[in-house]
Design an enzyme around this catalytic site. Sequence first.
Site, short mmCIF file in Angstrom:
data_model
loop_
_atom_site.label_atom_id
_atom_site.label_comp_id
_atom_site.label_asym_id
_atom_site.label_seq_id
_atom_site.Cartn_x
_atom_site.Cartn_y
_atom_site.Cartn_z
N SER A 98 0.84 -1.20 0.00
CA SER A 98 0.00 0.00 0.00
C SER A 98 0.87 1.25 0.00
CB SER A 98 -0.89 0.01 1.25
OG SER A 98 -1.66 -1.19 1.30
N GLY A 99 0.26 2.38 -0.34
CA GLY A 99 0.99 3.64 -0.33
C GLY A 99 1.11 4.22 -1.73
N SER A 100 1.99 5.23 -1.86
CA SER A 100 2.07 5.96 -3.14
C SER A 100 3.17 5.44 -4.07
CB SER A 100 2.32 7.45 -2.84
OG SER A 100 3.59 7.59 -2.20
N GLY A 108 3.60 1.92 7.92
CA GLY A 108 2.36 2.32 8.56
C GLY A 108 2.04 3.78 8.38
N GLY A 109 2.90 4.47 7.61
CA GLY A 109 2.62 5.89 7.32
C GLY A 109 1.24 6.05 6.69
N GLU A 119 -0.24 -5.50 5.76
CA GLU A 119 1.06 -5.52 5.08
C GLU A 119 2.00 -6.51 5.76
OE1 GLU A 119 2.14 -1.43 5.37
OE2 GLU A 119 1.37 -0.96 3.38
N ASP A 161 6.35 -3.96 -1.35
CA ASP A 161 5.66 -2.93 -0.58
C ASP A 161 6.55 -1.71 -0.40
OD1 ASP A 161 3.57 -3.21 2.45
OD2 ASP A 161 3.82 -1.61 0.98
N GLY A 162 5.94 -0.62 -0.01
CA GLY A 162 6.69 0.61 0.27
C GLY A 162 7.18 0.61 1.71
N ALA A 163 7.84 1.69 2.09
CA ALA A 163 8.32 1.84 3.47
C ALA A 163 8.44 3.32 3.80
CB ALA A 163 9.66 1.15 3.65
#
Length: 235
Positions: free
Chosen positions: A30-32, A100-101, A108, A86-88
């Site tokens: 998830s995320g951008s 978790g931002g 995740e 995944d992002g970080a």
Amino acid sequence: SSVEGSKRLAAWTAVDRHIHPEHKVIGIGSGSTVPYVVERIVSQGKAMNKDRVFIPTSFQSKELIVNGQLLLGDVDQYPVIDVTIDGADEVDLDLNCIKGGGGCHLREKVLAEAADTFILVADYRKNSSVLGTMFKQGIPIEVVPFAYTKILQNLHLLGSPKAVLRMAKAKAGPVVSDNGNFIIDAPFPEEMMKDPYTLLTRIKMLTGVVEVGLFCHMAKAAYFGNADGSVTIKF
Ligand code: DER
């Protein structure tokens, strides 16, 4: 912008390196940054993707899979995943990371753990040495709403006097996760962030904590796009 370009660079490089024809069950973070992961997988073509299934880590992640016209799978049906990307929010020298931002770190972490290979993709702002030195918002912690006040008190005692409930911007009240829980952001002193695994275990033991946005000893590699068009790889 160079940040968006560096996200795309990290995502495309990671997909090219780690998503091959033999990989059939793929976890999508998830995320951008992950939209660029999906974009690159879609570009591998319909023939390549027709017998693959994609497992989401959030409502947003599910939407990316559906809009990419990729086959949507469920972790109950596919509990063993070939690769999760995944992002970080920040990655240290040992590949430990803050996540978790975007408030999605519970699902995740389930898919990161379920994957044979867990890969991180991020822009250069996340490439760090000690967690907390670049991402200042604090460790995201998913908690049951019933216990949030007690957990805030316990986090203050544990070493995070500035821990706060994450409030929503486009809605009155707190952020509510896909699982119906609250998120607390808890900044800790650098000394404690140098041993993220110990901190993870101590936070996880607080009654009412559902999951902690510290991913320790999980990622196999991290790809960072740089503003100059190069890619930094940690492994
Ligand atoms: O919430 C999350 O865990 C996201 O993966 C986040 O850590 C990364 O988001 P970004 O790719 O938008 O920076």
